[in-house]
Design a protein around this motif. Structure first.
Motif: not given
Length: 154
Positions: A127-136
């Motif tokens: 299992s993995h937690e994935v955090v997605l972020t924008d350019d900022a």
């Protein structure tokens, strides 16, 4: 320091740091995925414990011009699945069995960066937690992907 030049899904820049197996080695042994290519996903660095990749917002939007939530899930599943594969390859393969995502905000342009961090790397499940972020650096989405480990067939 990571090379700022994006890599295609099947290649990683030669100067990228090598993992014990090496994300470059693994991706070189697997066929590149048509969906990953179509969405412009680039794997920048990775180990089973932590993978980083990007995806452009452009071309991955819903009809209102916002980043499509399904696109976020594709990026999250791609990173988590590659992380699981790095853990079990070459003796086994990992296949996604569950993904969930909470969308916190959206984006209309730029790159989305995903960081997949291992929660559990076992013999049968990863299992993995994935955090997605924008350019900022603002969090767009938090996802969790679980992969089933299966014996590799020749």
């Amino acid at each position: 320091m990571t090379d700022p030049t994006p890599a295609t899904p099947s290649t990683v820049p030669p100067e990228a740091p090598a993992a014990p197996l090496g994300v470059r080695d693994l991706l070189g042994q697997l066929p590149s995925g048509a969906l990953v290519e179509r969405m412009g996903i680039r794997v920048l660095e990775g180990t089973a414990q932590r993978l980083v990749g990007t995806m452009p917002v452009e071309g991955n939007t819903q009809v209102t011009g916002l980043l499509h939530g399904g696109a976020s899930c594709v990026l999250a599943e791609t990173l988590g699945s590659i992380g699981a594969m790095l853990h079990v390859w070459p003796d086994a393969v990992a296949v996604g069995t569950d993904i969930n995502a909470t969308h916190h905000r959206s984006a209309t342009s730029g790159l989305v960066t995903g960081v997949a961090t291992a929660i559990s790397l076992g013999r049968t499940l990863c299992s993995h937690e994935v955090v997605l972020t924008d350019d900022a650096g603002r969090r767009l989405c938090t996802a969790r992907i679980t992969n089933l480990v299966r014996p590799r067939t020749p």
